[in-house]
Design a protein around this motif. Structure first.
Motif, PDB file in Angstrom:
ATOM      1  N   LEU A   1       1.254  -1.284   0.003  1.00 19.19           N
ATOM      2  CA  LEU A   1       0.105   0.143  -0.152  1.00 19.19           C
ATOM      3  C   LEU A   1       0.716   1.504   0.361  1.00 19.19           C
ATOM      4  N   PRO A   2       0.719   2.261  -0.834  1.00 19.49           N
ATOM      5  CA  PRO A   2       0.956   2.964  -0.515  1.00 19.49           C
ATOM      6  C   PRO A   2       1.554   4.873  -0.029  1.00 19.49           C
ATOM      7  N   GLU A   3       0.255   4.509   1.500  1.00 11.57           N
ATOM      8  CA  GLU A   3       0.263   4.941   2.440  1.00 11.57           C
ATOM      9  C   GLU A   3       0.337   5.242   3.430  1.00 11.57           C
ATOM     10  N   VAL A   4       0.896   6.340   3.641  1.00  9.57           N
ATOM     11  CA  VAL A   4       2.115   5.749   5.349  1.00  9.57           C
ATOM     12  C   VAL A   4       0.803   6.420   6.508  1.00  9.57           C
ATOM     13  N   TYR A   5       0.131   5.686   7.300  1.00 13.53           N
ATOM     14  CA  TYR A   5      -0.999   5.762   8.220  1.00 13.53           C
ATOM     15  C   TYR A   5      -0.176   6.099   9.248  1.00 13.53           C
ATOM     16  N   ALA A   6      -0.903   6.727  10.482  1.00 11.55           N
ATOM     17  CA  ALA A   6      -0.809   7.525  11.384  1.00 11.55           C
ATOM     18  C   ALA A   6      -0.598   6.588  12.204  1.00 11.55           C
ATOM     19  N   THR A   7      -0.773   6.365  12.515  1.00  7.15           N
ATOM     20  CA  THR A   7      -0.592   4.131  13.842  1.00  7.15           C
ATOM     21  C   THR A   7      -0.013   3.163  13.216  1.00  7.15           C
ATOM     22  N   GLU A   8      -0.067   2.427  14.145  1.00  7.61           N
ATOM     23  CA  GLU A   8      -0.294   0.798  13.418  1.00  7.61           C
ATOM     24  C   GLU A   8      -1.218   0.275  13.510  1.00  7.61           C
TER      25      GLU A   8
END
Length: 345
Positions: free
Chosen positions: A246-253
């Motif tokens: 997935l290309p997005e970097v998420y804020a939390t685990e």
């Protein structure tokens, strides 16, 4: 056996136009989508004598479809947003979208959501557009520490949020629905009926399965703390083989895990698809209904299916229903099977 006759009713801003539309009808098509897209109505009418008036944009059409002598299925209301006059021979084409899908929901917004649950967000947006929120219990409780709605419409934002949690978001009859995909449960918490389709019910089908679409796992990234600028996690997949990233970097685990889990579920559903044309339309079939088929190859018959899209058309060819099916990832959700009565039986 007597061939059944298609039937419909149509009103314009509450006025019954069925008797006027019926002799001029070239085709009436209703396309029902799972979510993120409005249901649509396409109405094509004969205007060879020039006596038809073009309905104004913003007018509301209510449509029911089915078979003569049987109960018609209410397909809801549609707001006219496109009209076209063409010829010769002269015809009028009217296109409408789900009436509850307001124009304002498509306007871009700037907003940050902090320390909210999915239920909080859906309820806030629903109230803004004077809609009733209907949210799956498990989805409503999901906590979101922070998410930005940057130059994004409420419709696009909710669609993105639904994708993250493998949910369907749509507007039906003044209800803003945010429900899990493929769980076989209605907005009211009741089991959905399971449709059963035999090969004799249709005249065309296309079954498709592709290895390149069969991911075994999904990798997602999230923001780390301290020196670790970015961390990763993988859902499914052994030995990191055949992994979708997935290309997005998420804020939390937790958000990264939810997104990876949802994407893996979508990948599994998309491994096998089937398009099917019913020779006798069935207006009661709609997206999200679990389905089983029989009379095909063993692997097709053994697959638990889910209706992704239903297209109902009444024309000089009769009343036909075209279905887009995808593999259901949770067959245990179908707790019972209910045979819908076939037209003319």
């Amino acid at each position: 056996m007597k061939q059944p006759t298609p039937a419909f009713t149509i009103t314009l801003d509450g006025k019954d136009l069925t008797s006027k539309v019926e002799p001029r009808l070239i085709s009436l098509t209703i396309t029902e989508c799972r979510g993120g897209e409005a249901d649509t109505l396409d109405l094509v009418l004969d205007d060879a004598d020039g006596k038809l008036s073009i309905p104004p944009r913003g007018a509301v059409l209510a449509v029911s479809i089915g078979w003569d002598g049987e109960g018609l299925v209410d397909k809801g209301t549609f707001t006219v947003d496109e009209t076209e006059h063409s010829g010769a021979p002269d015809i009028i084409t009217v296109r409408g979208r789900s009436a509850s899908m307001t124009k304002e929901m498509g306007e871009r917004q700037e907003k940050s959501w902090h320390q909210k649950t999915v239920g909080d967000i859906v309820k806030t947006i629903a109230a803004k557009h004077k809609l009733k929120p209907v949210v799956g219990d498990a989805l409503a409780k999901i906590a979101i520490p922070h998410i930005d709605q940057t130059h994004e419409s409420d419709m696009s934002f909710l669609t993105r949020l639904a994708k993250r949690y493998d949910a369907t978001m749509t507007v039906k009859e003044s209800n803003l629905l945010f429900m899990p995909i493929g769980k076989g449960v209605s907005a009211g918490g009741k089991d959905l009926p399971v449709i059963e389709i035999t090969r004799a019910d249709g005249d065309q089908h296309r079954y498709h399965v592709a290895e390149r679409e069969s991911y075994e796992g999904v990798k997602a990234f999230y923001r780390g703390t301290g020196r670790a600028k970015r961390k990763e996690l993988v859902m499914g997949g052994e030995n990191n083989r055949n992994i979708k990233v997935l290309p997005e970097v998420y804020a939390t685990e937790a958000e990264a895990r939810a997104a990876a889990k949802s994407e893996l579920t979508r990948c599994k559903r998309g491994q096998a698809t089937m398009n099917y044309s019913l020779a006798l339309g069935r207006g009661e079939i709609r997206p999200e209904l679990p389905a089983y088929v029989s009379g095909f190859k063993d692997e097709i018959d053994a697959t638990p299916w889910l209706v992704k899209r239903a297209t109902h058309t009444i024309s000089d060819q009769g009343f036909l229903t075209g279905l887009e099916l995808e593999m259901r990832d949770d067959p245990a959700s179908a707790r019972h099977r209910t045979n819908f009565r076939r037209p003319g039986k």
